[in-house]
Design a protein around this motif. Structure first.
Motif, PDB file in Angstrom:
ATOM      1  N   MET A   1       4.449  23.186   3.014  1.00 34.15           N
ATOM      2  CA  MET A   1       5.093  21.949   3.407  1.00 34.15           C
ATOM      3  C   MET A   1       6.289  21.677   2.498  1.00 34.15           C
ATOM      4  O   MET A   1       6.195  21.830   1.297  1.00 34.15           O
ATOM      5  CB  MET A   1       4.115  20.783   3.260  1.00 34.15           C
ATOM      6  N   SER A   2       7.302  21.228   3.091  1.00 36.56           N
ATOM      7  CA  SER A   2       8.489  20.922   2.299  1.00 36.56           C
ATOM      8  C   SER A   2       8.427  19.468   1.818  1.00 36.56           C
ATOM      9  O   SER A   2       7.570  18.687   2.219  1.00 36.56           O
ATOM     10  CB  SER A   2       9.753  21.147   3.137  1.00 36.56           C
ATOM     11  N   MET A   3       9.361  19.117   0.990  1.00 34.14           N
ATOM     12  CA  MET A   3       9.435  17.761   0.450  1.00 34.14           C
ATOM     13  C   MET A   3       9.689  16.746   1.561  1.00 34.14           C
ATOM     14  O   MET A   3       9.166  15.635   1.533  1.00 34.14           O
ATOM     15  CB  MET A   3      10.536  17.691  -0.615  1.00 34.14           C
ATOM     16  N   THR A   4      10.475  17.128   2.560  1.00 34.25           N
ATOM     17  CA  THR A   4      10.769  16.233   3.689  1.00 34.25           C
ATOM     18  C   THR A   4       9.501  15.893   4.461  1.00 34.25           C
ATOM     19  O   THR A   4       9.272  14.735   4.826  1.00 34.25           O
ATOM     20  CB  THR A   4      11.787  16.889   4.638  1.00 34.25           C
ATOM     21  N   HIS A   5       8.654  16.898   4.669  1.00 37.01           N
ATOM     22  CA  HIS A   5       7.393  16.663   5.373  1.00 37.01           C
ATOM     23  C   HIS A   5       6.499  15.691   4.599  1.00 37.01           C
ATOM     24  O   HIS A   5       5.864  14.804   5.186  1.00 37.01           O
ATOM     25  CB  HIS A   5       6.646  17.984   5.594  1.00 37.01           C
ATOM     26  N   LEU A   6       6.443  15.869   3.295  1.00 35.60           N
ATOM     27  CA  LEU A   6       5.626  14.980   2.465  1.00 35.60           C
ATOM     28  C   LEU A   6       6.135  13.541   2.504  1.00 35.60           C
ATOM     29  O   LEU A   6       5.345  12.589   2.562  1.00 35.60           O
ATOM     30  CB  LEU A   6       5.577  15.489   1.024  1.00 35.60           C
ATOM     31  N   LEU A   7       7.452  13.362   2.460  1.00 32.63           N
ATOM     32  CA  LEU A   7       8.020  12.013   2.525  1.00 32.63           C
ATOM     33  C   LEU A   7       7.733  11.347   3.868  1.00 32.63           C
ATOM     34  O   LEU A   7       7.393  10.159   3.921  1.00 32.63           O
ATOM     35  CB  LEU A   7       9.523  12.053   2.255  1.00 32.63           C
ATOM     36  N   ILE A   8       7.865  12.100   4.948  1.00 31.96           N
ATOM     37  CA  ILE A   8       7.568  11.543   6.274  1.00 31.96           C
ATOM     38  C   ILE A   8       6.098  11.163   6.364  1.00 31.96           C
ATOM     39  O   ILE A   8       5.751  10.089   6.874  1.00 31.96           O
ATOM     40  CB  ILE A   8       7.963  12.547   7.373  1.00 31.96           C
ATOM     41  N   LEU A   9       5.245  12.005   5.859  1.00 31.95           N
ATOM     42  CA  LEU A   9       3.807  11.718   5.852  1.00 31.95           C
ATOM     43  C   LEU A   9       3.498  10.467   5.029  1.00 31.95           C
ATOM     44  O   LEU A   9       2.715   9.613   5.450  1.00 31.95           O
ATOM     45  CB  LEU A   9       3.038  12.917   5.296  1.00 31.95           C
ATOM     46  N   LEU A  10       4.145  10.313   3.880  1.00 31.03           N
ATOM     47  CA  LEU A  10       3.948   9.140   3.042  1.00 31.03           C
ATOM     48  C   LEU A  10       4.391   7.867   3.761  1.00 31.03           C
ATOM     49  O   LEU A  10       3.693   6.846   3.721  1.00 31.03           O
ATOM     50  CB  LEU A  10       4.714   9.295   1.725  1.00 31.03           C
ATOM     51  N   VAL A  11       5.548   7.911   4.446  1.00 32.84           N
ATOM     52  CA  VAL A  11       6.046   6.743   5.179  1.00 32.84           C
ATOM     53  C   VAL A  11       5.079   6.370   6.302  1.00 32.84           C
ATOM     54  O   VAL A  11       4.770   5.186   6.501  1.00 32.84           O
ATOM     55  CB  VAL A  11       7.473   7.011   5.726  1.00 32.84           C
ATOM     56  N   VAL A  12       4.551   7.352   7.005  1.00 35.03           N
ATOM     57  CA  VAL A  12       3.616   7.072   8.101  1.00 35.03           C
ATOM     58  C   VAL A  12       2.333   6.448   7.555  1.00 35.03           C
ATOM     59  O   VAL A  12       1.822   5.475   8.119  1.00 35.03           O
ATOM     60  CB  VAL A  12       3.316   8.369   8.893  1.00 35.03           C
ATOM     61  N   VAL A  13       1.828   6.968   6.461  1.00 35.84           N
ATOM     62  CA  VAL A  13       0.600   6.418   5.860  1.00 35.84           C
ATOM     63  C   VAL A  13       0.823   4.979   5.407  1.00 35.84           C
ATOM     64  O   VAL A  13      -0.027   4.108   5.621  1.00 35.84           O
ATOM     65  CB  VAL A  13       0.127   7.310   4.688  1.00 35.84           C
ATOM     66  N   VAL A  14       1.954   4.695   4.793  1.00 34.89           N
ATOM     67  CA  VAL A  14       2.260   3.333   4.353  1.00 34.89           C
ATOM     68  C   VAL A  14       2.381   2.396   5.543  1.00 34.89           C
ATOM     69  O   VAL A  14       1.907   1.254   5.509  1.00 34.89           O
ATOM     70  CB  VAL A  14       3.544   3.313   3.484  1.00 34.89           C
ATOM     71  N   LEU A  15       2.995   2.853   6.625  1.00 33.64           N
ATOM     72  CA  LEU A  15       3.121   2.015   7.817  1.00 33.64           C
ATOM     73  C   LEU A  15       1.761   1.725   8.455  1.00 33.64           C
ATOM     74  O   LEU A  15       1.516   0.627   8.944  1.00 33.64           O
ATOM     75  CB  LEU A  15       4.050   2.677   8.844  1.00 33.64           C
ATOM     76  N   ILE A  16       0.879   2.696   8.442  1.00 32.62           N
ATOM     77  CA  ILE A  16      -0.437   2.512   9.068  1.00 32.62           C
ATOM     78  C   ILE A  16      -1.323   1.600   8.222  1.00 32.62           C
ATOM     79  O   ILE A  16      -1.919   0.649   8.731  1.00 32.62           O
ATOM     80  CB  ILE A  16      -1.118   3.878   9.296  1.00 32.62           C
ATOM     81  N   PHE A  17      -1.433   1.896   6.938  1.00 38.04           N
ATOM     82  CA  PHE A  17      -2.383   1.166   6.086  1.00 38.04           C
ATOM     83  C   PHE A  17      -1.772  -0.038   5.388  1.00 38.04           C
ATOM     84  O   PHE A  17      -2.472  -0.999   5.096  1.00 38.04           O
ATOM     85  CB  PHE A  17      -2.986   2.111   5.034  1.00 38.04           C
ATOM     86  N   GLY A  18      -0.534   0.010   5.030  1.00 39.16           N
ATOM     87  CA  GLY A  18       0.085  -1.067   4.272  1.00 39.16           C
ATOM     88  C   GLY A  18      -0.103  -0.837   2.780  1.00 39.16           C
ATOM     89  O   GLY A  18      -1.036  -0.167   2.339  1.00 39.16           O
ATOM     90  N   THR A  19       0.772  -1.423   1.989  1.00 36.74           N
ATOM     91  CA  THR A  19       0.739  -1.165   0.554  1.00 36.74           C
ATOM     92  C   THR A  19      -0.472  -1.797  -0.127  1.00 36.74           C
ATOM     93  O   THR A  19      -1.030  -1.223  -1.060  1.00 36.74           O
ATOM     94  CB  THR A  19       2.025  -1.682  -0.110  1.00 36.74           C
ATOM     95  N   LYS A  20      -0.885  -2.981   0.330  1.00 33.28           N
ATOM     96  CA  LYS A  20      -2.025  -3.653  -0.306  1.00 33.28           C
ATOM     97  C   LYS A  20      -3.299  -2.833  -0.118  1.00 33.28           C
ATOM     98  O   LYS A  20      -4.080  -2.637  -1.053  1.00 33.28           O
ATOM     99  CB  LYS A  20      -2.205  -5.051   0.278  1.00 33.28           C
ATOM    100  N   LYS A  21      -3.511  -2.337   1.079  1.00 30.53           N
ATOM    101  CA  LYS A  21      -4.697  -1.539   1.370  1.00 30.53           C
ATOM    102  C   LYS A  21      -4.673  -0.236   0.569  1.00 30.53           C
ATOM    103  O   LYS A  21      -5.698   0.209   0.069  1.00 30.53           O
ATOM    104  CB  LYS A  21      -4.751  -1.238   2.866  1.00 30.53           C
ATOM    105  N   LEU A  22      -3.494   0.364   0.438  1.00 27.26           N
ATOM    106  CA  LEU A  22      -3.379   1.600  -0.338  1.00 27.26           C
ATOM    107  C   LEU A  22      -3.699   1.365  -1.814  1.00 27.26           C
ATOM    108  O   LEU A  22      -4.324   2.204  -2.463  1.00 27.26           O
ATOM    109  CB  LEU A  22      -1.986   2.206  -0.186  1.00 27.26           C
ATOM    110  N   ARG A  23      -3.272   0.220  -2.357  1.00 23.36           N
ATOM    111  CA  ARG A  23      -3.602  -0.102  -3.752  1.00 23.36           C
ATOM    112  C   ARG A  23      -5.104  -0.243  -3.934  1.00 23.36           C
ATOM    113  O   ARG A  23      -5.668   0.230  -4.918  1.00 23.36           O
ATOM    114  CB  ARG A  23      -2.907  -1.383  -4.186  1.00 23.36           C
TER     115      ARG A  23
END
Length: 78
Positions: free
Chosen positions: A1-23
């Motif tokens: 996986m490239s760095m771009t794939h990881l960033l896209i995956l991170l953005v999708v996870v943040v959008l789904i769960f939200g920052t508070k839930k991730l903390r």
């Protein structure tokens, strides 16, 4: 996986769960790992928050009752 794939995956996870839930997930996961490591090492404290050497142990049975029990056992075998 490239760095771009990881960033896209991170953005999708943040959008789904939200920052508070991730903390909350991060802190819960950190506590679970800490407890797991403490369990592997034997931990400093036993059950109930007491140190291991201060846990209560059962008293041995009195010697008189064991003699009465052995006499009772011999009378049944005859």
């Amino acid at each position: 996986m490239s760095m771009t794939h990881l960033l896209i995956l991170l953005v999708v996870v943040v959008l789904i769960f939200g920052t508070k839930k991730l903390r909350n997930i991060g802190s819960d996961l950190g506590g679970a790992v800490r407890d797991f490591k403490k369990g592997l090492d034997g931990g400093e404290e036993g059950a109930g928050g007491k140190p291991k050497d201060e846990r209560l142990q059962a008293d041995p049975p009195p010697a008189a009752s064991s003699q009465n029990q052995s006499q009772h056992d011999h009378s049944e075998t005859k």
